[in-house]
Write a protein that holds these residues in place. Structure first.
Motif, mmCIF file in Angstrom:
data_model
loop_
_atom_site.group_PDB
_atom_site.id
_atom_site.type_symbol
_atom_site.label_atom_id
_atom_site.label_comp_id
_atom_site.label_asym_id
_atom_site.label_seq_id
_atom_site.Cartn_x
_atom_site.Cartn_y
_atom_site.Cartn_z
ATOM 1 N N ARG A 1 4.891 8.222 7.367
ATOM 2 C CA ARG A 1 5.201 6.963 8.049
ATOM 3 C C ARG A 1 6.454 7.100 8.919
ATOM 4 O O ARG A 1 6.512 6.533 10.005
ATOM 5 N N SER B 1 2.479 2.033 -3.319
ATOM 6 C CA SER B 1 1.602 2.669 -4.316
ATOM 7 C C SER B 1 1.340 4.132 -3.965
ATOM 8 O O SER B 1 1.181 4.960 -4.859
ATOM 9 N N GLU B 2 1.313 4.436 -2.662
ATOM 10 C CA GLU B 2 0.986 5.814 -2.262
ATOM 11 C C GLU B 2 2.194 6.737 -2.403
ATOM 12 O O GLU B 2 2.122 7.803 -3.014
ATOM 13 N N LEU B 3 3.298 6.324 -1.800
ATOM 14 C CA LEU B 3 4.553 7.081 -1.917
ATOM 15 C C LEU B 3 5.681 6.088 -1.705
ATOM 16 O O LEU B 3 5.982 5.705 -0.585
ATOM 17 N N HIS C 1 8.160 12.365 5.811
ATOM 18 C CA HIS C 1 6.961 11.735 5.250
ATOM 19 C C HIS C 1 6.184 11.096 6.404
ATOM 20 O O HIS C 1 6.771 10.816 7.469
ATOM 21 N N ARG D 1 0.844 -1.215 0.000
ATOM 22 C CA ARG D 1 0.000 0.000 0.000
ATOM 23 C C ARG D 1 0.870 1.252 0.000
ATOM 24 O O ARG D 1 0.647 2.205 -0.739
ATOM 25 N N GLN D 2 1.901 1.233 0.843
ATOM 26 C CA GLN D 2 2.766 2.410 0.939
ATOM 27 C C GLN D 2 3.512 2.643 -0.379
ATOM 28 O O GLN D 2 3.670 3.786 -0.820
ATOM 29 N N ALA E 1 6.361 1.953 6.907
ATOM 30 C CA ALA E 1 4.987 1.424 6.938
ATOM 31 C C ALA E 1 4.983 -0.016 7.443
ATOM 32 O O ALA E 1 4.130 -0.427 8.242
#
Ligand SMILES: Cc1ncc(COP(=O)(O)O)c(C=O)c1O
Length: 491
Positions: free
Chosen positions: A103, A89-91, A101, A86-87, A364
């Motif tokens: 996380r 894909s997000e950043l 950032h 998930r992380q 993350a």
């Protein structure tokens, strides 16, 4: 080299042969005598589930070493893997050079709450060696900044392993792995470790006196070197290399006093001992001492992605212009785009960093790893079961080759001896034959991942996932009993 794709044999014999050929031609294993695989296959581990891993032939192994003291929550945890995905894909990436950032912030806050005392500041790295390297560099720059520029030396213990980069290697106390890289960075000073099994005769029957002596050896080293030249003492809560040396009662309290008396920083190298290995988030909490810096790596992500770092006290951060602002307060971003620029007047910038430190995916993953710790109360599992682990391993003491069983939590070393009564150890040739020639392959063949190590006296090391229970301890004991009995017959 051609690949076997499209051969209609995915994962089959041809694919395995190709993998072995490619490994032999191209892959360089760490700390491995590559010639030992000249005639045979390299072990290839392809997947993990819970406390077990599986090789490319489908054979199952109990992971008695958590890979390399890493896989605290065990293998195959989908929720942790998915947190990483998930992380990504997000950043996927952004540096911690001038920017933050979410996380990294969340993880730093969470670690600050878990760490003992006022270790509220986290400087991330990607590995344990980098964490140790960073701690030494911070100690040096800190003392220069506060007007004690002569302090640069570091004290550490004989046979202790603190990593392989040039700074960490200078702190490491294993002459054998340093010799090819001499000269070392100057400043590494060695003191005795807390191996009570090999204590000097005059202390051999009094553990507390031995602990006082070992701590006082640190003070003697500081005085010998000149206190004004010593920056830090680096100690693991339980020293790994040499086969698990727990601290004698009172040892760390005395070391803390000594460090305070001489203005020397105490660095707790918890690359192995943090994140539940000893039943606490940090090993220093188990033994009740307050470090100035904690270095960590490995278990912070349980290996689902690489991460390391150091936790730093508020006092150490002071000259670097730490904002102690209320957490809800707003502070304007400083010097964005000019990472090495000076801070507000009078404050220093720590001139150190690495590209992937505090990587968003790793951060993350670390948060998801800590969620598993909480949800499953893994610290409680270790504390509830460590007595059973110890008692099960202690059974091996009836074997003639087992000299000592020592450790705490889920972290044990079994020392092998030639003569139990005299504690005589094996000579180099015997040790080579026993460990590399017989034990390592035999234990693997019998389905147990552990470590047969002779960097000090020969030991077998165990550090299983924190999810293990009695059935896993019994399995370890049974495999060890069989293989060690055979080993004794081989000598
Ligand atoms: C106590 C200690 N410090 C530092 C390190 C180095 O960590 P890394 O291998 O992640 O660089 C290790 C590695 O095992 C370690 O056990």
């Amino acid at each position: 080299m051609s690949t076997p794709h499209g051969t209609g044999d995915p994962g089959g014999e041809a694919a395995q042969r190709h993998l072995q050929a490619a490994a032999h031609r191209h892959l360089w294993l760490h700390f491995t005598r590559m010639s030992s695989y000249a005639e045979g296959d390299m072990p290839v581990i392809v997947r993990g589930s819970g406390q077990y891993v599986y090789d490319n032939r489908g054979k199952r192994y109990l992971d008695g070493l958590s890979g390399l003291f890493v896989s605290q929550i065990g293998h195959g945890r989908r929720e942790v893997a998915e947190a990483g995905a998930r992380q990504a894909s997000e950043l996927a990436y952004f540096p911690l050079w001038s920017y933050a950032h979410p996380r990294a912030i969340e993880l730093a806050e969470r670690l600050g709450a878990l760490a003992p005392g006022n270790l509220n500041r986290v400087f991330f790295t990607t590995s344990g060696s980098e964490a140790v390297e960073s701690a030494w560099k911070l100690a040096k720059q800190y003392f220069k900044t506060i007007g004690q520029p002569a302090r640069y030396k570091v004290i550490s213990r004989e046979i202790a392993y603190h990593g392989t980069s040039m700074g960490a290697l200078a702190i490491t106390g294993l002459p054998g792995i340093k010799e090819p890289f001499e000269p070392m960075a100057p400043g590494g000073v060695r003191v005795p470790n807390t191996n009570f099994y090999r204590a000097p005769d005059f202390l051999a029957s009094d553990l507390e006196a031995f602990g006082r002596w070992a701590a006082d050896e640190i003070e003697r080293a500081i005085e010998r070197e000149g206190p004004e030249s010593v920056a830090a003492v680096f100690l693991e809560p339980v020293q790994n290399s040499g086969g698990c040396f727990p601290p004698p009662p009172g040892y760390f309290a005395r070391v803390r006093e000594i460090c305070d008396r001489h203005g020397v920083l105490l660095v707790s190298d918890e690359v192995i001992c943090a994140f539940g290995r000893l039943g606490y988030y940090f090993g220093s909490q188990r033994y009740g001492y307050q470090p100035d810096i904690i270095t960590f790596a490995k278990g912070v992500t349980s290996g689902y992605s690489p991460l390391g770092g150091m936790m730093v006290s508020d006092a150490l951060m002071e000259p670097f212009g730490a904002g102690h602002a209320d957490i809800s307060g707003f502070q304007s971003p400083r010097h964005a785009g000019h990472p090495e620029g000076p801070g507000p007047s009078g404050t220093a910038t720590f001139l150190h960093g690495v590209t992937f430190a505090g990587h968003p995916v790793s951060a993350a993953v670390a948060l998801a790893n800590l969620d598993v710790f909480e949800k499953e109360d893994l610290l409680a599992n270790v504390r509830a079961n460590e007595g059973g682990f110890r008692a099960t391993l202690e059974k091996l003491r009836d074997l003639p080759i087992v000299g000592d069983v020592r450790g705490d939590g889920y972290f044990y070393g079994i020392e092998l001896v030639k003569d139990k009564a005299t504690r005589e150890t094996f000579n180099d040739e015997e040790s080579e034959r026993l460990l590399r020639g017989f034990l390592s392959p035999a234990l693997f063949e019998a389905g147990l991942i552990c470590r047969a190590d002779d960097r000090g006296d020969p030991v077998i090391q165990l550090a299983p996932p924190l999810t293990c229970t009695q059935e896993h301890f019994d399995e370890m004991e049974q495999i060890l009993r069989g293989v060690l009995t055979e080993a004794w017959a081989e000598i």
